[in-house]
Design a protein around this motif. Structure first.
Motif, mmCIF file in Angstrom:
data_model
loop_
_atom_site.group_PDB
_atom_site.id
_atom_site.type_symbol
_atom_site.label_atom_id
_atom_site.label_comp_id
_atom_site.label_asym_id
_atom_site.label_seq_id
_atom_site.Cartn_x
_atom_site.Cartn_y
_atom_site.Cartn_z
ATOM 1 N N MET A 250 -34.591 -48.794 -76.704
ATOM 2 C CA MET A 250 -35.462 -49.764 -77.360
ATOM 3 C C MET A 250 -36.529 -49.089 -78.214
ATOM 4 O O MET A 250 -37.046 -49.676 -79.166
ATOM 5 N N LEU A 251 -36.867 -47.821 -77.892
ATOM 6 C CA LEU A 251 -37.841 -47.098 -78.704
ATOM 7 C C LEU A 251 -37.310 -46.800 -80.101
ATOM 8 O O LEU A 251 -38.079 -46.415 -80.988
ATOM 9 N N ALA A 252 -36.003 -46.993 -80.295
ATOM 10 C CA ALA A 252 -35.436 -46.824 -81.637
ATOM 11 C C ALA A 252 -36.071 -47.798 -82.622
ATOM 12 O O ALA A 252 -36.026 -47.574 -83.842
ATOM 13 N N GLU A 253 -36.677 -48.867 -82.118
ATOM 14 C CA GLU A 253 -37.371 -49.826 -82.985
ATOM 15 C C GLU A 253 -38.450 -49.133 -83.810
ATOM 16 O O GLU A 253 -38.630 -49.437 -85.000
ATOM 17 N N ILE A 254 -39.161 -48.185 -83.195
ATOM 18 C CA ILE A 254 -40.209 -47.459 -83.912
ATOM 19 C C ILE A 254 -39.602 -46.660 -85.052
ATOM 20 O O ILE A 254 -40.106 -46.671 -86.189
ATOM 21 N N LEU A 255 -38.499 -45.961 -84.771
ATOM 22 C CA LEU A 255 -37.850 -45.135 -85.784
ATOM 23 C C LEU A 255 -37.323 -45.988 -86.936
ATOM 24 O O LEU A 255 -37.532 -45.667 -88.114
ATOM 25 N N VAL A 256 -36.656 -47.084 -86.609
ATOM 26 C CA VAL A 256 -36.093 -47.959 -87.639
ATOM 27 C C VAL A 256 -37.198 -48.541 -88.512
ATOM 28 O O VAL A 256 -37.100 -48.537 -89.749
ATOM 29 N N ALA A 257 -38.255 -49.039 -87.904
ATOM 30 C CA ALA A 257 -39.353 -49.647 -88.660
ATOM 31 C C ALA A 257 -40.066 -48.612 -89.536
ATOM 32 O O ALA A 257 -40.365 -48.881 -90.700
ATOM 33 N N SER A 258 -40.325 -47.438 -88.973
ATOM 34 C CA SER A 258 -41.060 -46.412 -89.715
ATOM 35 C C SER A 258 -40.258 -45.914 -90.908
ATOM 36 O O SER A 258 -40.774 -45.837 -92.036
ATOM 37 N N LEU A 259 -38.989 -45.570 -90.678
ATOM 38 C CA LEU A 259 -38.170 -45.031 -91.762
ATOM 39 C C LEU A 259 -37.878 -46.082 -92.828
ATOM 40 O O LEU A 259 -37.905 -45.785 -94.031
ATOM 41 N N SER A 260 -37.596 -47.320 -92.402
ATOM 42 C CA SER A 260 -37.261 -48.356 -93.383
ATOM 43 C C SER A 260 -38.459 -48.713 -94.246
ATOM 44 O O SER A 260 -38.334 -48.891 -95.466
ATOM 45 N N SER A 261 -39.644 -48.801 -93.637
ATOM 46 C CA SER A 261 -40.836 -49.140 -94.422
ATOM 47 C C SER A 261 -41.254 -47.979 -95.320
ATOM 48 O O SER A 261 -41.718 -48.184 -96.441
#
Length: 299
Positions: A250-261
């Motif tokens: 679930m911590l992948a949410e941080i990675l996805v949000a950070s990289l996509s933004s």
């Protein structure tokens, strides 16, 4: 239900689907905010759809939920989580909002002591120190200052993280209740609180915008379907993965949000934010390895 090794990979993929949905949630939220639909209206529409989906599959869940008044607290915690988090994502810096939301393990230490009478150990104090130092770096932009949010979006992210921590502690407290009534309580929380927040803003003359353009209806529908699929995927993964494995995924949410933004050019990743984020993630990882299996939140 026996768990076969062959089901672990699909379960892990399902958990990552949920993390990806919420890691990319800022895209439809910001787009809809710019095209006539304020985030609180989005939250109301999306979670109303999810609530109706639960009732369509489990029509008796409503009556059983009404017979369990203790679920009111879970409903409020989940509703506050989703309302505050969505508004923070739509109006603030995506990376800051996500990182401040994931201060949640720090709040869990205090809430678990209060509601579950769990001891505050040296490891728990270490997690709090890491999370606070991370917050100092993120909020102070590299300066060692008192970690107080400087904007409404930051405050909402912190409140959302606190509410999510309360949500998780209450799930552990109500672990013996049926899954469908807990899911209904969590989904319906946003359905109850969103109109209250919208009404309060109307009274103060700050009515959230509701002037959807034609394309907005399609985006709103797609977002609602994505949230429903993401939560169904989480339920699939949660029944087949150990709690600590699921929490790491679930911590992948941080990675996805950070990289996509960052890729979209809507957020910057200065060294202080990266370091602060690593400290906050470290606190989360320590929390994951410190506790045994526990019920997972629907987020």
């Amino acid at each position: 239900m026996p768990i076969f090794r062959s089901s672990l990979l699909p379960a892990a993929i399902a958990a990552l689907i949920n993390a990806t949905v919420w890691g990319l949630a800022w895209l439809p939220l910001k787009w809809l905010q710019a095209h006539g639909v304020a985030s609180m209206w989005v939250t109301l529409c999306v979670f109303s759809a999810c609530t109706m989906a639960v009732l369509a599959v489990r029509p008796t869940a409503l009556l059983r939920t009404l017979k369990m008044p203790q679920l009111l607290w879970l409903m409020l915690a989940s509703g506050m989580t989703n309302v505050c988090f969505n508004v923070s994502l739509a109006t603030g810096d995506v990376v800051r909002s996500i990182l401040l939301f994931y201060l949640m393990p720090m709040w869990v230490v205090v809430l678990a002591r209060w509601l579950l009478h769990e001891p505050i150990t040296a490891a728990a104090i270490t997690r709090i120190a890491l999370a606070l130092l991370g917050a100092v770096l993120v909020l102070g932009e590299g300066r060692l200052v008192l970690p107080l949010p400087s904007s409404v979006a930051d405050w909402l992210a912190v409140v959302a993280g606190f509410s999510f921590g309360l949500n998780n502690v209450l799930l552990r407290r109500f672990a013996d209740l049926p899954d469908d009534v807990r899911s209904l309580a969590m989904f319906s929380g946003a359905v109850v609180l969103s109109p209250i927040a919208i009404g309060a803003l109307f009274l103060f003359g700050e009515a959230p915008q509701w002037a959807p353009q034609d394309m907005a209806w399609l985006v709103l529908l797609a977002f609602a379907l994505a949230v429903l699929v993401g939560n169904l995927a989480l339920q699939y993964g949660a029944t087949r993965l150990r709690a600590n494995v699921l929490s790491v995924l679930m911590l992948a949410e941080i990675l996805v949000a950070s990289l996509s933004s960052w890729w979209a050019g809507t957020a910057e990743l200065p060294p202080s934010t990266l370091l602060g984020g690593l400290l906050i993630i470290s606190a989360s990882l320590l929390a994951i390895t410190a506790r045994g299996p526990a019920p997972q939140a629907a987020h």
